[in-house]
Scaffold this motif. Structure first.
Motif, PDB file in Angstrom:
ATOM      1  N   VAL A   1      36.738  49.904  36.852  1.00  0.00           N
ATOM      2  CA  VAL A   1      36.147  49.551  38.149  1.00  0.00           C
ATOM      3  C   VAL A   1      36.374  50.603  39.215  1.00  0.00           C
ATOM      4  O   VAL A   1      35.803  50.529  40.305  1.00  0.00           O
ATOM      5  N   GLY A   2      37.227  51.600  38.942  1.00  0.00           N
ATOM      6  CA  GLY A   2      37.596  52.538  39.992  1.00  0.00           C
ATOM      7  C   GLY A   2      38.543  51.857  40.963  1.00  0.00           C
ATOM      8  O   GLY A   2      39.419  51.096  40.549  1.00  0.00           O
ATOM      9  N   GLU A   3      38.360  52.100  42.253  1.00  0.00           N
ATOM     10  CA  GLU A   3      39.245  51.487  43.252  1.00  0.00           C
ATOM     11  C   GLU A   3      38.585  50.263  43.859  1.00  0.00           C
ATOM     12  O   GLU A   3      37.424  50.303  44.266  1.00  0.00           O
ATOM     13  N   ILE A   4      39.336  49.167  43.914  1.00  0.00           N
ATOM     14  CA  ILE A   4      38.901  47.994  44.663  1.00  0.00           C
ATOM     15  C   ILE A   4      39.943  47.703  45.731  1.00  0.00           C
ATOM     16  O   ILE A   4      41.129  47.965  45.535  1.00  0.00           O
ATOM     17  N   VAL A   5      39.504  47.175  46.858  1.00  0.00           N
ATOM     18  CA  VAL A   5      40.400  46.877  47.976  1.00  0.00           C
ATOM     19  C   VAL A   5      40.147  45.455  48.444  1.00  0.00           C
ATOM     20  O   VAL A   5      38.996  45.065  48.676  1.00  0.00           O
ATOM     21  N   LEU A   6      41.215  44.686  48.567  1.00  0.00           N
ATOM     22  CA  LEU A   6      41.130  43.322  49.075  1.00  0.00           C
ATOM     23  C   LEU A   6      41.871  43.272  50.405  1.00  0.00           C
ATOM     24  O   LEU A   6      43.015  43.717  50.491  1.00  0.00           O
ATOM     25  N   VAL A   7      41.231  42.727  51.418  1.00  0.00           N
ATOM     26  CA  VAL A   7      41.809  42.660  52.763  1.00  0.00           C
ATOM     27  C   VAL A   7      41.755  41.219  53.255  1.00  0.00           C
ATOM     28  O   VAL A   7      40.760  40.523  53.050  1.00  0.00           O
ATOM     29  N   GLY A   8      42.836  40.759  53.885  1.00  0.00           N
ATOM     30  CA  GLY A   8      42.835  39.406  54.427  1.00  0.00           C
ATOM     31  C   GLY A   8      44.176  39.046  55.020  1.00  0.00           C
ATOM     32  O   GLY A   8      45.086  39.880  55.100  1.00  0.00           O
ATOM     33  N   PRO A   9      44.320  37.787  55.435  1.00  0.00           N
ATOM     34  CA  PRO A   9      45.582  37.344  56.035  1.00  0.00           C
ATOM     35  C   PRO A   9      46.691  37.286  55.000  1.00  0.00           C
ATOM     36  O   PRO A   9      46.551  36.639  53.958  1.00  0.00           O
ATOM     37  N   GLY A  10      47.796  37.958  55.296  1.00  0.00           N
ATOM     38  CA  GLY A  10      48.888  38.037  54.337  1.00  0.00           C
ATOM     39  C   GLY A  10      49.963  37.002  54.542  1.00  0.00           C
ATOM     40  O   GLY A  10      50.915  36.932  53.763  1.00  0.00           O
TER      41      GLY A  10
ATOM     42  N   SER B   1      40.942  38.996  36.409  1.00  0.00           N
ATOM     43  CA  SER B   1      39.688  39.715  36.609  1.00  0.00           C
ATOM     44  C   SER B   1      39.726  41.147  36.087  1.00  0.00           C
ATOM     45  O   SER B   1      38.707  41.677  35.646  1.00  0.00           O
ATOM     46  N   LEU B   2      40.897  41.799  36.139  1.00  0.00           N
ATOM     47  CA  LEU B   2      41.006  43.197  35.705  1.00  0.00           C
ATOM     48  C   LEU B   2      41.722  43.324  34.358  1.00  0.00           C
ATOM     49  O   LEU B   2      42.262  44.381  34.036  1.00  0.00           O
ATOM     50  N   ALA B   3      41.701  42.264  33.562  1.00  0.00           N
ATOM     51  CA  ALA B   3      42.425  42.275  32.285  1.00  0.00           C
ATOM     52  C   ALA B   3      41.926  43.361  31.339  1.00  0.00           C
ATOM     53  O   ALA B   3      42.667  43.814  30.457  1.00  0.00           O
ATOM     54  N   GLY B   4      40.684  43.815  31.491  1.00  0.00           N
ATOM     55  CA  GLY B   4      40.152  44.855  30.620  1.00  0.00           C
ATOM     56  C   GLY B   4      40.371  46.262  31.129  1.00  0.00           C
ATOM     57  O   GLY B   4      39.926  47.230  30.501  1.00  0.00           O
TER      58      GLY B   4
ATOM     59  N   ASP C   1      44.355  46.358  60.438  1.00  0.00           N
ATOM     60  CA  ASP C   1      45.228  46.319  61.611  1.00  0.00           C
ATOM     61  C   ASP C   1      45.881  44.951  61.814  1.00  0.00           C
ATOM     62  O   ASP C   1      45.585  43.980  61.116  1.00  0.00           O
ATOM     63  N   ASP C   2      46.764  44.907  62.794  1.00  0.00           N
ATOM     64  CA  ASP C   2      47.440  43.690  63.231  1.00  0.00           C
ATOM     65  C   ASP C   2      48.184  43.055  62.060  1.00  0.00           C
ATOM     66  O   ASP C   2      48.865  43.764  61.331  1.00  0.00           O
ATOM     67  N   VAL C   3      48.079  41.746  61.867  1.00  0.00           N
ATOM     68  CA  VAL C   3      48.889  41.078  60.842  1.00  0.00           C
ATOM     69  C   VAL C   3      48.174  41.005  59.501  1.00  0.00           C
ATOM     70  O   VAL C   3      48.671  40.373  58.560  1.00  0.00           O
ATOM     71  N   LEU C   4      47.017  41.644  59.373  1.00  0.00           N
ATOM     72  CA  LEU C   4      46.291  41.608  58.104  1.00  0.00           C
ATOM     73  C   LEU C   4      47.013  42.420  57.034  1.00  0.00           C
ATOM     74  O   LEU C   4      47.746  43.362  57.333  1.00  0.00           O
ATOM     75  N   ASN C   5      46.778  42.058  55.791  1.00  0.00           N
ATOM     76  CA  ASN C   5      47.254  42.805  54.625  1.00  0.00           C
ATOM     77  C   ASN C   5      46.062  43.436  53.919  1.00  0.00           C
ATOM     78  O   ASN C   5      44.917  42.998  54.084  1.00  0.00           O
ATOM     79  N   ALA C   6      46.329  44.466  53.144  1.00  0.00           N
ATOM     80  CA  ALA C   6      45.306  45.082  52.293  1.00  0.00           C
ATOM     81  C   ALA C   6      45.971  45.516  51.000  1.00  0.00           C
ATOM     82  O   ALA C   6      47.063  46.091  51.025  1.00  0.00           O
ATOM     83  N   VAL C   7      45.334  45.223  49.860  1.00  0.00           N
ATOM     84  CA  VAL C   7      45.859  45.629  48.565  1.00  0.00           C
ATOM     85  C   VAL C   7      44.760  46.352  47.814  1.00  0.00           C
ATOM     86  O   VAL C   7      43.638  45.856  47.701  1.00  0.00           O
ATOM     87  N   ALA C   8      45.079  47.535  47.292  1.00  0.00           N
ATOM     88  CA  ALA C   8      44.124  48.341  46.535  1.00  0.00           C
ATOM     89  C   ALA C   8      44.615  48.532  45.112  1.00  0.00           C
ATOM     90  O   ALA C   8      45.815  48.666  44.872  1.00  0.00           O
ATOM     91  N   VAL C   9      43.677  48.529  44.180  1.00  0.00           N
ATOM     92  CA  VAL C   9      43.987  48.706  42.763  1.00  0.00           C
ATOM     93  C   VAL C   9      43.057  49.765  42.202  1.00  0.00           C
ATOM     94  O   VAL C   9      41.840  49.725  42.422  1.00  0.00           O
TER      95      VAL C   9
END
Length: 440
Positions: A293-302, A147-150, A280-288
């Motif tokens: 696109v600037g900054e994007i953040v994906l959050v979910g179960p890791g 998705s971010l290949a460009g 919080d808790d056992v969730l993960n978050a990854v930012a690029v």
């Protein structure tokens, strides 16, 4: 519809069993998306008799995962055993050497042997897919590789270990010490009996090494990552962070600099307003951070059986569709050598907790040492020590007292040099506690 795609599934632990169940229960849905039925034709695990809550029926059993990988009844080899070597490595190499696609969730294997395995896959016109290896159900691999290949990526960072995030969340919410929260994480199954791999930051480092390769087009080099875990974090640090407008998270950070790529894993103070602070808790978050696109953040179960199986299933469907991409986003032979940025040149703000002996001139001496190293202090806060779960005794006026320093941006070299001098002066009663501040 095309003939079935036959899987050889090695590893029937939490994730493997969840995947087997998913393929069985959602067979029609998966077939409609893959363009063909997906079936498990063979399995391998350490204990044939263990009750896993699944019915293997007439699926062939293999005691040796390498034999499973080589068996002609297997079209795709799915490795869910774990471990950086041994049977996992041998069976993955066997499958790739035979030109078979491999789907794995094994971050340790990729962090250690990813460069070689990527070349082996491409030399044999095979696929090596690993969406589940980083951040469980979060599609960060596909995001970076496709998705971010460009985009030119300048930074990728995030919370990549749910165990540590759970512990830090509980410490903050309930004012509990690290050891108590770790024991609860072990009771709930979030932490292993030996939690070292998680709490000392090595699990996060393995995942960060993979993200670094995808983001910056470099060879994987997990050995160059600066790693610091969360064992030394106290409720006093968490309370101070809260008062100053921050929360403490274990972050993995990879950043492009003028001298190379900076990779680091450590407890970090992040602004309360940031997305990762609210994870919080056992969730993960990854930012690029991308150039377009600037900054994007994906959050979910890791982690967890269903979340990780979801990612594995996505890779299997991609294989069925005929999607064939370079393992780390570009041909393995085109990956650049990893050039490490000097961690001591890292620049940013710092939180410093000192246990200062209450005597005349102590504060002035500390401030002077900071000034000598060119460090500007944003704030100095003296906090009378009060009883806590970690230090329950009632303090006396003569006790050393905690002093919190917040610095403006400085380098790792400067702050450590100043703290060395402060220790030599004898005004502190314990080793300084240093936590980096990440302005997100």
């Amino acid at each position: 519809m095309s003939k079935p795609l036959r899987l050889g599934l090695a590893g029937l632990g939490t994730v493997g069993s969840s995947l087997f169940r998913l393929i069985d229960e959602e067979a029609d849905l998966i077939a409609s998306r893959a363009g063909c039925p997906i079936v498990v034709s063979g399995v391998s695990a350490r204990n044939r008799l263990r009750n896993r809550g699944i019915d293997l029926g007439d699926v062939a059993w293999f005691d040796d995962p390498v034999a499973l990988a080589n068996d002609p009844s297997v079209d795709v080899f799915v490795e869910l055993m774990g471990g950086e070597g041994g049977a996992a490595e041998a069976s993955v190499r066997a499958a790739l050497s035979a030109g078979k696609p491999v789907v794995t969730a094994n971050k340790a294997l990729l962090a250690k042997h990813g460069n070689e395995l990527a070349e082996l896959a491409e030399d044999n016109d095979a696929v090596l897919a690993f969406e589940a290896a980083v951040a469980g159900g979060i599609p960060i691999i596909k995001t970076l590789r496709e998705s971010l290949a460009g985009n030119t990526i300048s930074r990728v960072y995030g919370i990549l270990n749910g165990t540590c995030n759970y512990i830090l969340t509980r410490m903050e919410r309930e004012n509990l010490p690290f050891e108590t929260c770790l024991a609860e994480a072990q009771r709930l199954g979030y932490a292993e009996a030996d939690p070292t791999f998680d709490v000392e930051g090595f699990d996060t480092a393995h995942k960060l090494a993979i993200l670094t390769s995808l983001a910056f087009g470099t060879k994987i080099d997990a050995s160059s990552i600066y790693v610091e875990g969360i064992r030394e974090i106290t409720t006093a640090d968490i309370e101070a962070a809260d008062e100053l407008g921050y929360r403490i998270k274990l972050l993995g950070v990879a950043r492009r600099t003028e001298t190379g790529i900076e990779q680091r894993v450590h407890p970090t103070m992040v602004p309360k307003s940031s997305a990762v602070a609210r994870t919080d808790d056992v969730l993960n978050a990854v930012a690029v951070d991308g150039s377009l696109v600037g900054e994007i953040v994906l959050v979910g179960p890791g982690a967890g059986g269903n979340a990780t199986a979801s990612a594995v299933a996505g890779d299997i469907v991609d294989v069925a569709r005929g999607l064939k991409l370079a393992t780390f986003g570009r041909p393995a032979k085109m990956l650049a050598p990893y050039v490490q940025s000097d961690m001591h040149a890292h620049e940013g703000g710092y939180y410093v907790r000192l246990t200062v002996v209450d005597r005349p001139g102590a504060f002035a001496s500390i401030a002077a040492r900071m000034a000598e190293k060119g460090i500007s202090l944003e704030s100095i806060v003296q906090r009378r020590r009060k009883p806590s779960a970690e230090a329950p005794a009632t303090p006396t006026p003569d006790d050393p007292q905690p002093v919190i320093l917040m610095t403006y941006a400085t380098t790792e070299d400067q702050i450590r040099a100043a703290l060395d001098e402060i220790e030599k002066d004898g005004h502190i009663a314990a080793a300084p506690r240093l936590i980096r501040i990440e302005e997100l």
